[in-house]
Design a protein around this motif. Structure first.
Motif, PDB file in Angstrom:
ATOM      1  N   ARG A  62      -6.055   9.587   5.514  1.00 43.38           N
ATOM      2  CA  ARG A  62      -6.546   9.222   4.184  1.00 43.38           C
ATOM      3  C   ARG A  62      -5.955  10.175   3.139  1.00 43.38           C
ATOM      4  O   ARG A  62      -6.645  11.054   2.613  1.00 43.38           O
ATOM      5  CB  ARG A  62      -8.077   9.269   4.126  1.00 43.38           C
ATOM      6  CG  ARG A  62      -8.743   8.223   5.010  1.00 43.38           C
ATOM      7  CD  ARG A  62     -10.256   8.368   4.962  1.00 43.38           C
ATOM      8  NE  ARG A  62     -10.904   7.326   5.739  1.00 43.38           N
ATOM      9  CZ  ARG A  62     -11.059   7.356   7.064  1.00 43.38           C
ATOM     10  NH1 ARG A  62     -10.598   8.393   7.755  1.00 43.38           N
ATOM     11  NH2 ARG A  62     -11.667   6.377   7.694  1.00 43.38           N
ATOM     12  N   SER A 107      -1.802  -2.467  -3.245  1.00 40.73           N
ATOM     13  CA  SER A 107      -2.093  -2.484  -1.816  1.00 40.73           C
ATOM     14  C   SER A 107      -1.651  -3.788  -1.175  1.00 40.73           C
ATOM     15  O   SER A 107      -1.136  -3.791  -0.057  1.00 40.73           O
ATOM     16  CB  SER A 107      -3.592  -2.271  -1.587  1.00 40.73           C
ATOM     17  OG  SER A 107      -3.922  -2.369  -0.216  1.00 40.73           O
ATOM     18  N   PHE A 146      -5.566   2.301  -0.465  1.00 34.12           N
ATOM     19  CA  PHE A 146      -5.363   2.383   0.975  1.00 34.12           C
ATOM     20  C   PHE A 146      -6.311   1.463   1.747  1.00 34.12           C
ATOM     21  O   PHE A 146      -6.498   1.635   2.948  1.00 34.12           O
ATOM     22  CB  PHE A 146      -5.522   3.834   1.428  1.00 34.12           C
ATOM     23  CG  PHE A 146      -4.422   4.714   0.933  1.00 34.12           C
ATOM     24  CD1 PHE A 146      -3.288   4.924   1.689  1.00 34.12           C
ATOM     25  CD2 PHE A 146      -4.491   5.310  -0.322  1.00 34.12           C
ATOM     26  CE1 PHE A 146      -2.255   5.730   1.230  1.00 34.12           C
ATOM     27  CE2 PHE A 146      -3.464   6.113  -0.790  1.00 34.12           C
ATOM     28  CZ  PHE A 146      -2.340   6.321  -0.015  1.00 34.12           C
ATOM     29  N   TYR A 160      -5.451   9.814   0.149  1.00 35.05           N
ATOM     30  CA  TYR A 160      -6.052   9.726  -1.189  1.00 35.05           C
ATOM     31  C   TYR A 160      -7.096  10.814  -1.400  1.00 35.05           C
ATOM     32  O   TYR A 160      -7.404  11.179  -2.546  1.00 35.05           O
ATOM     33  CB  TYR A 160      -6.650   8.337  -1.434  1.00 35.05           C
ATOM     34  CG  TYR A 160      -7.832   7.970  -0.567  1.00 35.05           C
ATOM     35  CD1 TYR A 160      -9.121   8.338  -0.930  1.00 35.05           C
ATOM     36  CD2 TYR A 160      -7.671   7.222   0.590  1.00 35.05           C
ATOM     37  CE1 TYR A 160     -10.216   7.991  -0.157  1.00 35.05           C
ATOM     38  CE2 TYR A 160      -8.754   6.859   1.373  1.00 35.05           C
ATOM     39  CZ  TYR A 160     -10.023   7.249   0.998  1.00 35.05           C
ATOM     40  OH  TYR A 160     -11.102   6.895   1.777  1.00 35.05           O
ATOM     41  N   PRO A 168       3.199   3.660   2.634  1.00 34.14           N
ATOM     42  CA  PRO A 168       2.228   4.628   2.114  1.00 34.14           C
ATOM     43  C   PRO A 168       2.813   5.544   1.049  1.00 34.14           C
ATOM     44  O   PRO A 168       2.086   6.016   0.176  1.00 34.14           O
ATOM     45  CB  PRO A 168       1.808   5.411   3.363  1.00 34.14           C
ATOM     46  CG  PRO A 168       2.918   5.223   4.337  1.00 34.14           C
ATOM     47  CD  PRO A 168       3.472   3.862   4.069  1.00 34.14           C
TER      48      PRO A 168
END
Length: 514
Positions: free
Chosen positions: A300, A91, A137, A302, A97
């Motif tokens: 999001r 990160s 993230f 993830y 991303p």
């Protein structure tokens, strides 16, 4: 490819509660409450993700003896911290991303492989993947990473102490429970006139002989109870009485065993070559899920990645069932979150308490069925996102539902695309192991006084148990070469016949191999 049936009712059917459901449920609450309340007092709930990484380690190893539990929990804490470190460093160093999603997919595959290879047990890789994927993230600088890892390690050390604390009062609690369950299973089968419950007995032996445990008088007495059940030296009433006596901390009943307990096979690690299809499915499914979520503009991705990672089971049929359970649980869970939002927005303390309540509910219910536990896991995950700042629940719920559907579809698609032809190889290996163990046992049955008979009998029981599990897993896969159904039926029939004779310890004529 033959037609496949995916019954929904069976996937959603509730089971009985776990005997020790309250142990992981209480452990995770006691592990998470002090760090979270301390951060609340300091006004730094934004750091809760890092302490939760350590606190959630309290979910592991509750079935293991305390000596083995100490080792497993240590490795879980270190593994959790290692995954978190990779995520935080990525990160801090990676601006895009897409790269974050790809790293998350590779991490998820590595975590799945390690958990399956080491047989770490529930909750497996999902918790570790949730933490590392979420951390990817979170905006991060290199200078912040050491302190954040320190928080995770400190919370993990506290979780380790919480999970080990009951050993001071009941040092052989896990062993006593495992043996009691085996005795109950053996009593039920004995009452019906069947041979001993070799699967339950094999599980109990695995607990007693876990790596790191050492012989002591209590463990030897428990082994003698298992030997009496194995050799049918005691009737159903006596077995149930022994099982009842193992509750609490009283003395272990004395049983005169005719066999030696010196040798018993320990569970082996799964060869990595057998896990290659599972790892590939996980990496591909998580990458597809994360990239699809990004393309849809989800904030999001993830969540989609973790949904995909949670799906992969021993075969496609079980993966389908887990997908149904995950989707149903998540959809109901967002409704629970919507109902809690008016309360959690009143005060940060209420937010923390609701999160703790959801973590307790998840562990209390998940043994009944995965979807039921997910009803509590989903609001807990959503509440954790609000530790940083309160958010409008509408977009949050919409994104979570979308990520759930994307992750489930991508994960199942990856399971279908990546074939697991190695499942047939595992069945062949398991069949050979049973046939060899049966032949060895039959040779010993010609010499009833042989001291090697107890070990041979347990090896045959272990091989039969592994064969049944391996065959069940392979039959749920698609695109396999012809399944050796006749050889499997013959191996199980002759194997159990020989095992029954070995329990009675008298000769048996080899069954004709037709």
């Amino acid at each position: 490819m033959s037609s496949r049936r995916f019954p929904l009712a069976q996937a959603l059917r509730l089971q009985g509660p776990s005997v020790i459901w309250f142990k992981p449920a209480l452990s995770v609450v006691v592990s998470a409450a002090p760090p979270n309340l301390l951060l609340l007092t300091l006004g730094r709930l934004d750091l809760a993700l890092y302490t939760m990484a350590g606190s959630l380690c309290a979910l592991y190893a509750h079935q293991r003896p305390y000596a083995a539990r100490a080792r497993v929990l240590t490795w879980v804490v270190l593994g959790m911290t290692a995954g978190l470190a990779v995520a935080l460093l990525t990160s801090a160093l990676t601006p895009g991303p897409v790269v974050l999603v790809l790293v998350g997919a590779l991490l998820a595959a590595a975590q799945k492989t390690v958990c399956e290879a080491t047989r770490v047990g529930p909750p497996g890789n999902v918790v570790v993947t949730f933490i590392s994927s979420a951390a990817l993230f979170v905006p991060q600088t290199l200078g912040q990473v050491p302190a954040h890892l320190g928080l995770a390690l400190a919370a993990g050390a506290w979780a380790w102490l919480v999970c080990m604390a009951p050993g001071a009062l009941r040092p052989h609690g896990p062993e006593r429970r495992a043996v009691a369950a085996a005795l109950h299973a053996a009593a039920d089968l004995a009452a019906e006139g069947h041979t001993p419950a070799h699967t339950a007995l094999h599980t109990a032996w695995g607990v007693l002989r876990s790596p790191g445990t050492r012989p002591d008088p209590t463990r030897r007495a428990l082994e003698h109870l298992l030997l009496s059940a194995e050799t049918a030296d005691a009737g159903p009433g006596q077995l149930r009485a022994w099982a009842q006596a193992l509750r609490g901390t009283g003395p272990v009943p004395h049983a005169r065993a005719s066999d030696s307990a010196d040798v018993h096979p320990r569970p082996a690690r799964v060869p990595l070559r057998h896990l290659a299809p599972m790892a590939t499915r996980t990496a591909l499914g998580c990458a597809l899920a994360g990239l699809a979520a990004l393309s849809l503009g989800v904030g999001r991705p993830y969540w989609a990645l973790v949904t995909a990672a949670s799906l992969f089971q021993a075969n496609i049929t079980l993966t389908w069932s887990r997908g149904v359970q995950r989707v149903v649980g998540n959809l109901l869970g967002v409704l629970v979150f919507a109902a809690l939002t008016p309360l959690t927005h009143l005060h940060p303390a209420v937010l923390v308490l609701c999160c703790l309540a959801c973590s307790f509910g998840a562990e209390a219910l998940i043994a009944r069925n995965y979807w039921l536990g997910t009803v509590c896991v989903t609001p807990m995950a959503l509440l954790i996102t609000e530790f940083t700042r309160l958010q409008d629940p509408g977009p949050l719920i919409t994104q979570r539902v979308l990520d759930t559907l994307v992750g489930a579809l991508a994960g199942f698609a990856a399971a279908v695309m990546v074939t697991n032809r190695r499942a047939g190889d595992r069945v062949d290996d398991a069949l050979t192991a049973v046939e060899d163990a049966r032949a060895h046992t039959e040779r010993l049955l010609a010499h009833p006084a042989s001291q090697a008979m107890p070990t041979a009998r347990r090896n045959l029981a272990a091989a039969l148990t592994d064969l049944r599990a391996t065959a069940d897993a392979a039959q749920g896969e698609w695109w396999q070469r012809p399944f050796p159904a006749e050889r499997l039926a013959l191996a199980e029939r002759t194997g159990h016949r020989t095992l029954a004779a070995a329990v009675r310890h008298r000769g048996v004529a080899p069954l004709k191999q037709d």
